[in-house]
Scaffold this motif. Structure first.
Motif, PDB file in Angstrom:
ATOM      1  N   VAL A 113      55.649  79.653  39.899  1.00 22.30           N
ATOM      2  CA  VAL A 113      55.022  80.191  39.226  1.00 22.30           C
ATOM      3  C   VAL A 113      54.855  79.161  37.805  1.00 22.30           C
ATOM      4  O   VAL A 113      56.175  78.002  37.036  1.00 22.30           O
ATOM      5  CB  VAL A 113      56.587  81.698  37.829  1.00 22.30           C
ATOM      6  CG1 VAL A 113      55.490  82.053  36.595  1.00 22.30           C
ATOM      7  CG2 VAL A 113      56.829  82.526  38.825  1.00 22.30           C
ATOM      8  N   LYS A 114      53.837  79.020  37.115  1.00 19.91           N
ATOM      9  CA  LYS A 114      53.919  77.712  35.820  1.00 19.91           C
ATOM     10  C   LYS A 114      53.764  78.700  34.889  1.00 19.91           C
ATOM     11  O   LYS A 114      52.851  79.718  34.533  1.00 19.91           O
ATOM     12  CB  LYS A 114      52.620  77.565  36.229  1.00 19.91           C
ATOM     13  CG  LYS A 114      52.817  76.178  37.790  1.00 19.91           C
ATOM     14  CD  LYS A 114      51.625  75.467  38.400  1.00 19.91           C
ATOM     15  CE  LYS A 114      51.555  74.626  39.395  1.00 19.91           C
ATOM     16  NZ  LYS A 114      51.018  74.006  39.287  1.00 19.91           N
ATOM     17  N   GLY A 115      54.101  77.630  33.945  1.00 12.95           N
ATOM     18  CA  GLY A 115      53.999  78.065  32.678  1.00 12.95           C
ATOM     19  C   GLY A 115      53.867  76.751  31.043  1.00 12.95           C
ATOM     20  O   GLY A 115      54.266  76.166  31.493  1.00 12.95           O
ATOM     21  N   SER A 116      54.030  77.444  30.243  1.00 16.03           N
ATOM     22  CA  SER A 116      54.474  76.238  29.113  1.00 16.03           C
ATOM     23  C   SER A 116      55.584  76.994  28.017  1.00 16.03           C
ATOM     24  O   SER A 116      55.441  78.005  28.036  1.00 16.03           O
ATOM     25  CB  SER A 116      53.401  76.045  28.175  1.00 16.03           C
ATOM     26  OG  SER A 116      52.205  76.846  27.909  1.00 16.03           O
ATOM     27  N   MET A 117      56.221  75.736  27.532  1.00 14.26           N
ATOM     28  CA  MET A 117      56.698  76.191  26.111  1.00 14.26           C
ATOM     29  C   MET A 117      56.115  76.430  25.332  1.00 14.26           C
ATOM     30  O   MET A 117      54.965  76.499  24.753  1.00 14.26           O
ATOM     31  CB  MET A 117      57.422  75.035  25.666  1.00 14.26           C
ATOM     32  CG  MET A 117      58.596  74.161  26.825  1.00 14.26           C
ATOM     33  SD  MET A 117      59.806  74.714  27.178  1.00 14.26           S
ATOM     34  CE  MET A 117      60.573  74.630  25.770  1.00 14.26           C
ATOM     35  N   HIS A 118      56.497  77.922  24.590  1.00 14.49           N
ATOM     36  CA  HIS A 118      56.152  78.405  23.028  1.00 14.49           C
ATOM     37  C   HIS A 118      55.285  77.809  21.669  1.00 14.49           C
ATOM     38  O   HIS A 118      54.704  77.857  21.368  1.00 14.49           O
ATOM     39  CB  HIS A 118      56.754  79.489  22.285  1.00 14.49           C
ATOM     40  CG  HIS A 118      56.533  80.538  23.333  1.00 14.49           C
ATOM     41  ND1 HIS A 118      55.574  81.808  23.654  1.00 14.49           N
ATOM     42  CD2 HIS A 118      57.429  81.001  24.386  1.00 14.49           C
ATOM     43  CE1 HIS A 118      55.714  82.234  24.251  1.00 14.49           C
ATOM     44  NE2 HIS A 118      57.590  82.357  25.166  1.00 14.49           N
TER      45      HIS A 118
END
Length: 141
Positions: free
Chosen positions: A38-43
């Motif tokens: 799963v790919k995501g980014s920091m808030h």
């Protein structure tokens, strides 16, 4: 000892193989692991991207374990029943003459033709002679 036990022996051997194959499938399913990422980014800033790798078993593990245990127990019972028949025939085979043991193994277990049995028996055996010997033995049996 019933004559039909010879036919049952062949089926018992096939059942043994099938049950063993079923057990192998169940064991393989238990070891199946599903993987994904799963790919995501920091808030917050700097919003750097992250990739998370996940792995585990797909589905309801508790339900799968119960079903697999049941299927495994059934396969083991089939193997045990097949083994009982195989042992019974093997014990009976020890009580008959070595020549008849060979004829039965070639004809019944290996499913050879009478001509092929005669060739394997050697000593100028003929297909009709071996067949008649087998038939006489089965009539007396």
């Amino acid at each position: 000892m019933d004559k039909n036990i010879l036919v049952q022996y062949i089926d018992a051997c096939a059942l043994w193989d099938m049950a063993e194959a079923d057990l192998q499938k169940i064991r393989k399913r238990k070891q199946t692991i599903v993987q994904d990422s799963v790919k995501g980014s920091m808030h917050d800033f700097p919003y750097s991207g992250k990739t998370f790798h996940l792995e585990g078993v797909a589905g309801d593990v508790e339900k799968m374990n119960k079903e697999e245990e049941y299927q495994e127990a059934l396969a083991q019972k089939r193997k045990d029943a097949a083994m009982a028949i195989r042992k019974q025939v093997d014990e009976w085979m020890l009580t008959i003459s070595p020549r008849m043991q060979r004829i039965i193994r070639y004809k019944v277990f290996d499913n050879l033709t009478w001509g092929e049995v005669a060739v394997r028996m050697g000593r100028k055996a003929t297909a009709d002679g071996v067949r008649m010997e087998f038939q006489r033995f089965m009539e007396d049996f």
